[in-house]
Enzyme design. Structure first.
Site, PDB file in Angstrom:
ATOM      1  N   PRO A 137      34.972  37.184  41.032  1.00 33.74           N
ATOM      2  CA  PRO A 137      34.939  38.763  41.325  1.00 33.74           C
ATOM      3  C   PRO A 137      36.587  39.125  41.931  1.00 33.74           C
ATOM      4  CG  PRO A 137      33.305  38.224  42.673  1.00 33.74           C
ATOM      5  CD  PRO A 137      33.545  37.035  42.125  1.00 33.74           C
ATOM      6  N   CYS A 138      37.525  38.460  41.331  1.00 35.97           N
ATOM      7  CA  CYS A 138      38.854  39.059  42.104  1.00 35.97           C
ATOM      8  C   CYS A 138      39.061  40.304  42.197  1.00 35.97           C
ATOM      9  CB  CYS A 138      40.043  38.293  41.456  1.00 35.97           C
ATOM     10  SG  CYS A 138      39.958  38.304  39.744  1.00 35.97           S
ATOM     11  N   HIS A 139      38.606  41.137  40.951  1.00 31.23           N
ATOM     12  CA  HIS A 139      38.403  42.682  40.715  1.00 31.23           C
ATOM     13  C   HIS A 139      38.127  43.318  42.179  1.00 31.23           C
ATOM     14  CE1 HIS A 139      34.550  41.621  38.903  1.00 31.23           C
ATOM     15  NE2 HIS A 139      34.225  42.992  39.428  1.00 31.23           N
TER      16      HIS A 139
END
Lengths: 177, 190
Positions: free
Chosen positions: B157-159
């Site tokens: 989850p780089c968001h």
């Protein structure tokens, strides 16, 4: 085949699909007759090439270049048949055929050939299939089976003779009916 | 017809699935399948090592994959137990037990991505925080580049990684607006 061995030695990933393309028909057809089962032959053909690739990845280029490819792939394939190997389940599988409702195409007289092969001693059956269905040379067959070339040659000719008499019997039987 | 000719006729073409199966089994090609995600339809690519890429299911995804990974993509079924793991990973925004193929990134980038995978849903962290976690406090910029190179967005989850001043920052999978939407769905921002 020598060209292909050279290409594989210089760039395995680039050339490997060519190896599959060149050998898959013979390997599949031979395995199909040896196992009498289309799907098992398909699985085993895939498995043999996957194992061939993994092995080649560990070999130095000189070794790959010197390989006699068809016999070597067949050595792997026959080991899989002997050891009743099943394809690994933890592997991505092509979606295409499953979704198209694909049905395998049976070669001519499949059922008759299944019956005929069971009437041949195993060594003769294997020898005839490797020579006349898969198209191996006697030298390749000798490498694959570990039996002297003369023995392999005589297995083939005895196997053919036996098949001729089996087919003759079938014809007489049909005529009688 | 001679017996030898009859035997030759038993030589038939291998089913077309064989070469595809070999390409997938050796990892020379990756498989792909389309899944639903909080951002709509996405393409998930996989090979025997794990999930290798997640991309929006838009035109040109196969070319984008080939350009970046130097392998081709074939439509395929993932190994049976991976299918549920992929669905869960996309829904929850964490890989869980799903293996990830990290060959496309450096070992530093892998470390950063593994730390990113542990950021809980509903929370965010800054690039600086991630740099600290990987033992390189000055490397916030390299961390930012790593986020841009994340091969498996949504699964890792780089968001959830934002700027320390609260700005949302870039998002590789379709831009900042989608990043904002995801963080809103997860309850990290209002």
């Amino acid at each position: 085949m020598d060209d292909l061995a050279r290409s594989l030695a210089s760039d395995l990933d680039e050339a490997f699909p060519d190896l599959v393309c060149r050998l898959q028909r013979g390997v599949f057809s031979g395995l199909r007759q040896l196992t009498g089962d289309h799907h098992r032959a398909e699985d085993l053909t895939q498995e043999a090439f996957i194992r061939a690739y993994r092995a080649m990845r560990t070999y130095p280029p000189e070794r790959i270049q010197a390989m006699r490819l068809r016999g070597w792939v067949w050595t792997i394939a026959l080991n899989l048949v002997r050891n009743e190997v099943r394809a690994e389940s933890r592997r991505p599988k092509p979606a295409r055929l499953e979704e198209a409702g694909y049905l395998p195409e049976e070669p001519p007289d499949s059922e008759a050939w299944r019956r005929r092969w069971t009437r041949l001693p195993p060594a003769q059956r294997q020898a005839v299939i490797l020579r006349h269905v898969a198209g191996l040379t006697y030298r390749e067959m000798s490498e694959v089976t570990g039996r002297p070339a003369n023995t392999v040659r005589s297995d083939v000719s005895r196997g053919l003779a036996r098949l001729r008499s089996i087919i003759e019997e079938e014809t007489k039987e049909e005529e009688r009916i | 017809m001679t017996l030898e000719q009859k035997l030759e006729r038993l030589s038939v073409p291998a089913p077309s699935g064989v070469s595809d199966g070999v390409a997938l089994g050796t990892g020379l090609s990756d498989g792909f399948r389309v899944f639903e995600s909080p951002l709509g339809s996405v393409v998930v690519a996989f090979n025997p090592l794990g999930v290798s890429a997640v991309d929006l299911f838009t035109e040109g995804f196969q070319e984008r994959f080939a350009d970046r990974f130097r392998r081709s993509l074939l439509e395929a079924r993932p190994p049976r137990d991976w299918e549920d793991l992929i669905i869960r990973a996309l829904a929850e925004g964490t890989p869980g037990a799903l293996p990830v193929d990290f060959r496309s990134v450096t070992s530093f980038q892998r470390l950063v991505l593994e730390q990113t995978a542990a950021i809980p849903r509903g929370e965010t962290r800054s690039y600086g925080w991630l740099a600290n976690r990987t033992g390189r406090p000055g490397a916030a910029r390299a961390v930012g580049q790593t986020m841009a190179r994340n091969p498996v967005p949504l699964v890792i989850p780089c968001h959830r990684v934002v700027l320390s001043d609260g700005r949302i920052g870039h998002y590789g999978l379709g831009g900042a607006e989608r990043k904002r939407r995801l963080l809103r769905v997860e309850g990290a921002i209002s």
